[in-house]
Scaffold this active site. Structure first.
Site, PDB file in Angstrom:
ATOM      1  N   THR A  22       0.873  -1.179   0.000  1.00  0.00           N
ATOM      2  CA  THR A  22       0.000   0.000   0.000  1.00  0.00           C
ATOM      3  C   THR A  22       0.906   1.225   0.000  1.00  0.00           C
ATOM      4  O   THR A  22       1.327   1.667  -1.057  1.00  0.00           O
ATOM      5  CB  THR A  22      -0.982  -0.023   1.193  1.00  0.00           C
ATOM      6  OG1 THR A  22      -0.243  -0.232   2.393  1.00  0.00           O
ATOM      7  CG2 THR A  22      -2.007  -1.132   1.023  1.00  0.00           C
ATOM      8  N   LYS A  48       3.579  -6.811   4.155  1.00  0.00           N
ATOM      9  CA  LYS A  48       3.421  -5.401   3.835  1.00  0.00           C
ATOM     10  C   LYS A  48       3.150  -4.667   5.119  1.00  0.00           C
ATOM     11  O   LYS A  48       2.617  -5.209   6.077  1.00  0.00           O
ATOM     12  CB  LYS A  48       2.322  -5.157   2.810  1.00  0.00           C
ATOM     13  CG  LYS A  48       0.914  -5.543   3.200  1.00  0.00           C
ATOM     14  CD  LYS A  48       0.111  -4.617   4.017  1.00  0.00           C
ATOM     15  CE  LYS A  48      -0.441  -3.366   3.546  1.00  0.00           C
ATOM     16  NZ  LYS A  48      -0.796  -2.413   4.554  1.00  0.00           N
ATOM     17  N   THR A  59      -0.693  -2.225  11.192  1.00  0.00           N
ATOM     18  CA  THR A  59      -1.403  -2.355   9.919  1.00  0.00           C
ATOM     19  C   THR A  59      -0.496  -3.160   9.008  1.00  0.00           C
ATOM     20  O   THR A  59       0.146  -2.636   8.140  1.00  0.00           O
ATOM     21  CB  THR A  59      -1.651  -0.985   9.277  1.00  0.00           C
ATOM     22  OG1 THR A  59      -1.832  -0.048  10.295  1.00  0.00           O
ATOM     23  CG2 THR A  59      -2.878  -1.017   8.417  1.00  0.00           C
ATOM     24  N   GLU A 146       6.994   4.506   7.503  1.00  0.00           N
ATOM     25  CA  GLU A 146       6.695   5.846   6.987  1.00  0.00           C
ATOM     26  C   GLU A 146       7.491   6.883   7.764  1.00  0.00           C
ATOM     27  O   GLU A 146       7.372   6.988   8.980  1.00  0.00           O
ATOM     28  CB  GLU A 146       5.199   6.123   7.084  1.00  0.00           C
ATOM     29  CG  GLU A 146       4.397   5.302   6.098  1.00  0.00           C
ATOM     30  CD  GLU A 146       2.897   5.509   6.225  1.00  0.00           C
ATOM     31  OE1 GLU A 146       2.446   6.146   7.194  1.00  0.00           O
ATOM     32  OE2 GLU A 146       2.182   5.006   5.340  1.00  0.00           O
TER      33      GLU A 146
END
Length: 183
Positions: A22, A48, A59, A146
Site C-alpha cells: 500500500t 506489507k 497495519t 513511513e
C-alpha cells in the site's frame, strides 16, 4: 479457472509481494531452505506494512509458507512464538491497528514425515527457520516505516524474564526522546 491462473515462479512471487503493498516503498520477502529427512524443506515469506506499526503487530499483513509436513497445532505454536520474537516487537510510530494478520501455511509437499512432537529436533530446526523469516520481515517493515530514516534495534540482557526484557525494550524504542536523539 482462478487456480489455473495462479503461477508458481519466482516472478509470480515477486508480483504477489508487490501487489499487497500500500504505502510501502518496497516489497518485503524472504526465503530459507534446510534439509529435513534428507529432503529440502523451504520456508518463504512476504509482508506489507509501513505505517501504524507498533507492538502487537500493526497495519501489517504477513504470509509465511512452508512445505514441511507439520502438525497444525505445532505449526500454530511455532508461528505464535515467531510472531512474539518479531512482529510483536516492532514499533515505528506508536500507532496500532485492528488489521494485523500473520497467516502461516504448511502443505507437506516436501515429503517429510509428520513433525508433531515439539521436542523433535526437526521441529526446532523448522521453528528456527520460521522465526528467522518473521524476524527478517519485521526488520524490513521497520526499515520501510513511513518517515523512518534509521533502523535501530534494542537488545536487553539481565532482565528477570523475557516479558520484562520486552517491556524495557518497548519503552526504549517507543520513546519520542530516543527517536529524536537517534534521528
Amino acid at each position: 479457472a482462478l487456480v489455473a491462473g495462479l503461477g508458481n515462479s519466482l516472478d509470480h512471487g515477486k508480483a504477489a509481494s508487490k501487489a499487497i503493498c500500500t504505502t510501502d516503498l518496497v516489497p518485503k520477502t524472504c526465503a530459507y531452505e534446510t534439509i529435513i529427512d534428507s529432503k529440502p524443506v523451504r520456508v518463504g515469506g512476504m509482508c506489507k506494512g509501513s505505517g501504524m506499526i507498533h507492538p502487537n503487530m500493526a497495519t501489517m499483513l504477513a504470509f509465511i509458507t512452508c512445505d514441511a509436513n507439520v502438525d497444525p497445532p505445532l505449526w500454530q505454536s511455532m508461528l505464535s512464538r515467531a510472531a512474539d520474537k518479531s512482529f510483536n516487537q516492532v514499533t515505528v510510530d506508536g500507532d496500532t491497528s485492528t488489521n494485523d494478520s500473520l497467516i502461516g501455511l504448511a502443505n507437506g509437499a516436501s515429503g517429510t514425515s509428520l513433525i508433531a512432537d515439539p521436542s523433535d529436533p526437526r521441529a526446532a530446526k523448522l521453528e528456527a527457520m520460521v522465526t528467522a523469516a518473521c524476524q527478517h520481515l519485521a526488520r524490513c517493515i521497520a526499515r520501510d516505516g513511513e518517515g523512518a530514516t534509521v533502523l535501530f534495534e534494542v537488545s536487553v540482557s539481565g532482565a528477570a524474564t523475557d516479558s520484562d526484557a520486552r517491556k524495557i525494550a518497548r519503552t526504549i524504542v517507543g520513546s519520542s526522546l530516543t527517536k529524536a536523539a537517534i534521528y
